[in-house]
Design an enzyme around this catalytic site. Structure first.
Site, PDB file in Angstrom:
ATOM      1  CG  HIS A 162      41.181  38.131  37.852  1.00 56.19           C
ATOM      2  ND1 HIS A 162      41.079  37.850  36.447  1.00 56.19           N
ATOM      3  CD2 HIS A 162      41.703  36.560  37.908  1.00 56.19           C
ATOM      4  CE1 HIS A 162      41.861  36.779  35.833  1.00 56.19           C
ATOM      5  NE2 HIS A 162      42.005  36.092  36.661  1.00 56.19           N
ATOM      6  CB  SER A 236      35.389  43.963  35.612  1.00 52.94           C
ATOM      7  OG  SER A 236      35.336  44.179  34.260  1.00 52.94           O
ATOM      8  CG  HIS A 406      36.302  49.039  35.241  1.00 53.11           C
ATOM      9  ND1 HIS A 406      34.825  48.818  35.493  1.00 53.11           N
ATOM     10  CD2 HIS A 406      36.932  48.047  35.008  1.00 53.11           C
ATOM     11  CE1 HIS A 406      34.910  47.577  35.122  1.00 53.11           C
ATOM     12  NE2 HIS A 406      36.037  46.806  34.703  1.00 53.11           N
TER      13      HIS A 406
END
Length: 436
Positions: A162, A236, A406
């Protein structure tokens, strides 16, 4: 009919808007500079009173007293060289004098904490300290075993990483339940809470460098499961870690999928990356919030005190709200300590962002199938980052998704994202089987 402005006029308007934002930002950040220094004295006094420790034995020491590089390769210079107008005009002299009264000179390792226990400003609920009570310092992870592997086809492993201020819930809630029957039958899925986030350990004596994060992933997964080969999926900040793993284990990675990877252009130093990732601007709001948390150690700690220290209260508030579909995302924002988030931001994103070219070059050399998915409306990591990555590393399959940002590059379009992942996984499996 919508009137289309000439290119020169659009550029002029953008330049004017940028100038107005810069003018408005200056006084705001001057006030924040002063407030952070005031909070620096406050926290040092309160830490000494409540914890009864000097900085040489407490994890509460800050980086305000030091300038220059740390001398340690893994530690980002952005921790030490953050701009503050009042320190630059002489208030640092007052800080140094007060330091001599209350605190002794200490080494870097001691400065960031010699104790793994939570600070008084950190949450001490059963969930946040369960890793200490159990004595288990491995990462928390969620796994899904294959339902029924097809004859003659061994189960494939997939590791999900993550992003910043997130957790394994991103994958467990959105991806695991929605994969196809074929994938469910033949894939073993692992989603970890990265060190310092979610339900994973949050030690106060850790610097949260990229090396620390990778070693914890290895200790948790590689040393416990027979992962002779695996696919990587990351979002990310997790993309930096995925690429580092791919460089370290080129013969074991079968494919890699990156969602909104933070790839940076131009001069790549720790300080320039900090300015690029989180410029000191009041607009847009997400960037402003990120800049406050990244530039101001003590303001960030204050925010974490109210948001994270009392997250059980906020969890209760969220539970009574009628809309609960994004509940786990909101909860994830509170499941860290300031120490873990602060150091991860600087040491991984700013400190290792400059290593992305090396990671990607190694990936290109290994020939691992690579997919990058990026939203056209991403305000956190602009889509131009991935476009530049594609220019420099043409082997990457880049998909720009219009109208998503995002988070919504995954959230809200799970079916499309899973379809892209499965196409990558099974094409790489088929290619590997032909090779052998």
């Amino acid at each position: 009919m919508r009137k289309i402005l000439p290119i020169s006029l659009r550029r002029w308007r953008r330049a004017l808007a940028g100038s107005l934002i810069s003018i408005a930002s200056f006084p705001v950040f001057i006030i924040l500079d002063l407030l952070d220094i005031i909070l620096c004295f406050f926290f040092r006094f309160v830490d000494l009173i409540i914890e009864g420790k000097s900085s040489s034995s407490s994890s509460s020491s800050c980086y305000c007293w030091r300038g220059g590089q740390s001398g340690e390769e893994e530690v980002s210079a952005s921790l030490f060289n953050r701009k503050n107008v009042f320190r630059e005009v002489g208030l640092h002299t007052l800080q140094i004098s007060s330091k001599k009264i209350f605190f002794e000179e200490i080494s870097l390792k001691k400065m960031v904490g010699a104790s793994s226990s939570p600070r008084w400003s950190d949450c001490r609920c059963p969930v946040c300290v369960s890793w200490m009570e159990k004595g288990d310092e491995r990462l928390h992870f969620i796994s899904k075993e294959p339902d029924q592997a097809n004859p003659g086809m061994s189960a494939e492993n997939v590791i999900f990483l993550h992003g910043f201020l997130s957790s394994s819930s991103l994958w467990a809630e959105l991806i695991f339940p929605n994969i196809s029957r074929k994938a469910s039958d033949n894939l073993r899925l692992f989603a970890v809470d990265l060190l310092g986030f979610g339900k994973s350990p949050k030690p106060g004596d850790c610097l949260y460098t990229l090396k620390d994060h990778i070693e914890m992933i290895e200790q948790t997964l590689f040393n416990s499961f027979p992962l002779e080969s695996f696919h990587l999926v990351a979002h990310s900040m997790g993309c930096i870690m995925a690429l580092a793993i791919a460089e370290k284990y080129p013969g074991r990675v079968k494919s890699i999928a990156l969602a909104a990877p933070p790839y940076f252009s131009g001069e790549k130093t720790d300080q320039s990356l900090l300015r690029w990732v989180v410029p000191r601007k009041v607009w847009p709001p997400l960037r402003f919030g990120a800049s406050v948390m990244s530039w101001y150690e003590h303001l960030g700690r204050t925010v974490c005190f109210f948001v994270c220290r009392f997250h059980t209260f906020w969890d209760w508030i969220l539970m009574v709200l009628p809309r609960r579909d994004l509940h786990f995302l909101a909860v994830d924002l509170t499941k860290h300590t300031h120490h873990s988030a602060w150091h991860t931001m600087h040491n991984v994103i700013c400190g290792e962002g400059k290593s992305m070219d090396r990671f990607l070059a190694a990936l290109a050399q290994s020939g691992v199938p690579s997919l990058v998915v990026h939203g056209s409306d991403d305000q956190i990591v602009p889509v131009d980052c991935s476009r530049l990555m594609k220019q420099r590393f043409p082997h990457i399959d880049l998909q720009v998704v219009p109208g998503v940002d995002h988070t919504s590059i995954i959230v809200g379009r799970e079916s499309e994202f899973i379809a892209d992942l499965e196409a990558l996984w099974f094409s790489s499996i088929a290619s590997s089987e032909k090779t052998h």
